[in-house]
Scaffold this motif. Structure first.
Motif, mmCIF file in Angstrom:
data_model
loop_
_atom_site.group_PDB
_atom_site.id
_atom_site.type_symbol
_atom_site.label_atom_id
_atom_site.label_comp_id
_atom_site.label_asym_id
_atom_site.label_seq_id
_atom_site.Cartn_x
_atom_site.Cartn_y
_atom_site.Cartn_z
ATOM 1 N N SER A 13 -14.718 -8.397 7.101
ATOM 2 C CA SER A 13 -15.019 -8.664 8.508
ATOM 3 C C SER A 13 -16.163 -7.769 8.974
ATOM 4 C CB SER A 13 -13.775 -8.453 9.372
ATOM 5 O OG SER A 13 -13.318 -7.134 9.272
ATOM 6 N N ARG B 231 0.828 -1.210 0.000
ATOM 7 C CA ARG B 231 0.000 0.000 0.000
ATOM 8 C C ARG B 231 0.858 1.255 0.000
ATOM 9 N NH1 ARG B 231 -3.231 -3.513 2.901
ATOM 10 N NH2 ARG B 231 -5.342 -3.562 2.084
ATOM 11 N N ARG C 278 -5.573 -1.412 10.514
ATOM 12 C CA ARG C 278 -7.020 -1.617 10.641
ATOM 13 C C ARG C 278 -7.636 -1.843 9.276
ATOM 14 N NH1 ARG C 278 -10.116 -4.358 12.270
ATOM 15 N NH2 ARG C 278 -12.316 -3.861 12.339
ATOM 16 N N HIS C 279 -7.223 -1.022 8.327
ATOM 17 C CA HIS C 279 -7.787 -1.145 6.980
ATOM 18 C C HIS C 279 -7.433 -2.500 6.363
ATOM 19 C CE1 HIS C 279 -9.459 0.220 3.220
ATOM 20 N NE2 HIS C 279 -8.375 -0.204 2.609
ATOM 21 N N ALA C 280 -6.273 -3.017 6.738
ATOM 22 C CA ALA C 280 -5.846 -4.312 6.189
ATOM 23 C C ALA C 280 -6.486 -5.473 6.931
ATOM 24 C CB ALA C 280 -4.330 -4.429 6.245
ATOM 25 N N GLY C 281 -7.312 -5.167 7.926
ATOM 26 C CA GLY C 281 -8.064 -6.229 8.577
ATOM 27 C C GLY C 281 -7.438 -6.794 9.835
ATOM 28 N N THR D 204 -12.047 -4.974 0.882
ATOM 29 C CA THR D 204 -10.838 -5.228 1.667
ATOM 30 C C THR D 204 -11.150 -6.273 2.728
ATOM 31 O OG1 THR D 204 -11.350 -3.568 3.320
ATOM 32 C CG2 THR D 204 -10.143 -2.830 1.366
ATOM 33 N N SER D 205 -10.122 -6.796 3.341
ATOM 34 C CA SER D 205 -10.329 -7.743 4.433
ATOM 35 C C SER D 205 -11.136 -7.082 5.543
ATOM 36 C CB SER D 205 -8.982 -8.205 4.988
ATOM 37 O OG SER D 205 -8.228 -8.801 3.982
ATOM 38 N N SER D 206 -10.857 -5.800 5.718
ATOM 39 C CA SER D 206 -11.585 -5.053 6.740
ATOM 40 C C SER D 206 -13.071 -4.998 6.397
ATOM 41 C CB SER D 206 -11.008 -3.635 6.837
ATOM 42 O OG SER D 206 -11.759 -2.859 7.710
ATOM 43 N N SER E 6 -11.580 4.788 5.205
ATOM 44 C CA SER E 6 -11.646 3.509 4.487
ATOM 45 C C SER E 6 -11.729 3.740 2.980
ATOM 46 C CB SER E 6 -12.856 2.715 4.986
ATOM 47 O OG SER E 6 -12.921 1.485 4.330
#
Lengths: 182, 360
Positions: free
Chosen positions: B135, A29, A128-131, B130-132, B51
């Motif tokens: 979830s 990113r 956070r954005h990447a999970g 996204t993964s976010s 986001s």
């Protein structure tokens, strides 16, 4: 300070193998694919001489995330590298070059805004954005899990403020009033 | 338990992500507290803004356009987990359809007096998230009802392609030996994944409580209570061809994905409701709006933070090509009654060559 005891090579290799993919996805990113490989490799090299090796695997992985992201931002600050990056990227010809140019500019703005934030804030946003979970974010930033929400809230507010300054959009003017219940 | 004082901003931010310690207590407080509802709303707007902006960086990872199946190719270098993860991928589009399947009730024919609506996939289209986001969607769905069943991910090893063919209704795709890269064995290991399903049963009261806690103006549709969404994941066969070192080519054949709804609710209305529920990322809902579900297009969710790819075609079928620089490539498409994927730790040219030359 006493140096860390040597880590068994197999354990170190195992950590690197299991962390590599997620680290690459994270730093992509910030830098391009080729640079991401370099960044992660550099983080691995630094790891071999760092006292964190004496810590549990989870802490080592967290250290790798933080170090990789910092290395990535350091590289991204080099304007020359940014130019080289667009030349090196093996990307297909975009279907709409003009639109892609605009998006490329927008991405540069996003990265610039991230770079203006304090390290913990920008790292928390990217993670956070990447999970990543709150526990993983806390471990990476070396803060209490209960502080992650506060860090994120501040980071998101700061990001939004900086982003709107750098990238004003008419349709976002109303956002400031959006907390009024209607 | 009730809160006597308002939680701080950080606690409310964690509440938004359901990373708080006592969600029910916080939700009860937020429902009754105007100040906290305002704070939550502002935090949500900020989080959504960030986001959306960071999604631009995902877009770069994803290269132009949108695309593909999850990029497991980056994990191909990781022997301890490779087979397991590729095994999951081997459900074809079905495995990754789970996420979008949870937020979309595809339009279909109404039969049995409107009580059963069936969707049958005929082609694939990519939507990015996204993964976010994923979830987030899963978190929202857990607020609307209960789920039963899980998609199967455990493959059984079979002795031959012929044995596998006896278990599935679709024709198993096999590569031409001449298309395989040098050094790749021409005899595959064969694995079979049985069919499985997941059912979501909506709970109107639970949904109403969630909408209230998020200060949403979205109304619970009449008839939602007890409405069921049934997602049927197809059986699949994975053929793995080993090359030198850790290199592999995997050819996956799977049946079509099906979804049905059972209950009085109008399918289109249910879909429109679900995509408007707070917490479903706007980037996802806007993409879904452009997918023509009535024609049998299966939206394949793409976790763009782990994947890169482009649209392409394979023998006339729309396909999704995933490429990971220096690590591998994969392509997936749907033809009549079969979802097919070719994934390998080789170049995209090598993978496409195999895909276009498949038998069956």
């Amino acid at each position: 300070m006493a140096s860390a005891a040597p880590m068994p090579p197999l354990r170190l290799e195992s950590i690197m193998r299991s962390a590599r993919s997620s680290l690459l996805a994270l730093v992509r990113r910030v830098v391009d694919h080729a640079e991401a490989e370099d960044v992660v490799q550099e983080a691995f090299v630094r790891l071999t001489n760092d006292p964190v090796l004496a810590r549990p695997d989870g802490e080592i992985t967290a250290w790798l995330r933080r170090t990789s992201l910092n290395l990535a931002f350091n590289r991204a600050r080099d304007v020359g590298r940014w130019r080289a990056r667009t030349e090196r990227a093996e990307m297909p010809e975009p279907a709409d070059p003009a639109a892609e140019a605009i998006r490329s500019e927008e991405r540069a703005t996003v990265r610039a805004v991230l770079d203006e934030l304090p390290e913990k804030q920008r790292t928390s946003l990217l993670l956070r954005h990447a999970g990543y979970s709150y526990l993983e974010i806390a471990a990476t930033l070396d803060i209490a899990p209960g502080s992650v929400g506060t860090t994120l809230a501040r980071a998101e507010r700061a990001f939004k403020d900086h982003y709107l300054q750098a990238h004003p959009r008419p349709d976002q003017e109303n956002d400031n009033d959006a907390d009024d219940l209607s | 338990m009730t809160l006597m004082t308002c939680p701080d901003e950080g606690t409310l931010r964690a509440f938004l992500d359901r990373a708080d310690d006592d969600h029910a207590t916080l939700a009860a407080h937020v429902r009754g507290c105007l100040d906290c509802r305002r704070t939550v709303r502002t935090l949500r707007l900020n989080a959504d803004s960030v986001s959306s902006a960071l999604a631009l960086l995902d877009d770069e990872i994803a290269v132009p356009v949108v695309a593909g199946v999850p990029d497991r190719s980056s994990e191909a270098i990781d022997p301890p987990v490779r087979k397991r993860r590729w095994g999951r991928l081997a459900t074809g589009a079905a495995a990754v359809a789970l996420t979008v399947g949870l937020v979309v009730t595809p339009a279909g024919q109404a039969v049995a007096g409107g009580f059963l609506n069936l969707f049958h996939s005929r082609s694939v289209a990519a939507v990015t998230l996204t993964s976010s986001d994923a979830s987030q969607v899963a978190g929202v769905m857990s607020q609307l009802g209960v789920t039963a069943g899980t998609p199967s991910t455990d493959f059984a090893t079979l002795s031959s392609v012929a044995e596998a063919q006896g278990k599935v209704a679709f024709q198993i795709a096999t590569p031409r030996a001449s298309d395989l890269p040098a050094g790749v064995a021409s005899t595959p290991s064969v694995r079979y994944l049985p069919k499985s399903s997941l059912t979501v049963t909506f709970d109107a009261a639970k949904t109403a409580a969630y909408l209230q806690s998020t200060n949403s103006k979205v109304q619970v549709p009449a008839g939602l209570d007890g409405e069921k969404l049934v997602l049927n994941f197809p059986d699949a066969v994975a053929l793995t061809y080993s090359g030198s070192g850790q290199n592999e080519i995997m050819v996956v054949s799977a049946g079509a994905f099906e979804a049905s709804t059972v209950g009085p609710l109008d399918v289109a209305g249910l879909r429109d409701f679900l995509v408007n529920v707070p917490g479903v990322p706007t980037s996802l809902t806007s993409q879904l709006g452009s997918v023509d579900l009535t024609s049998g297009v299966l939206p394949v969710p793409i976790p763009v933070d782990q994947v890169s790819g482009t649209k392409t075609t394979v023998n006339g079928h729309d396909a999704i090509l995933v490429v990971s620089s220096g690590l591998g490539a994969g392509v997936v498409w749907q033809s009549t009654n079969r979802i097919t994927g070719v994934i390998g730790s080789y170049s995209s040219d090598a993978v496409l060559k195999i895909a276009k030359g498949l038998n069956g």
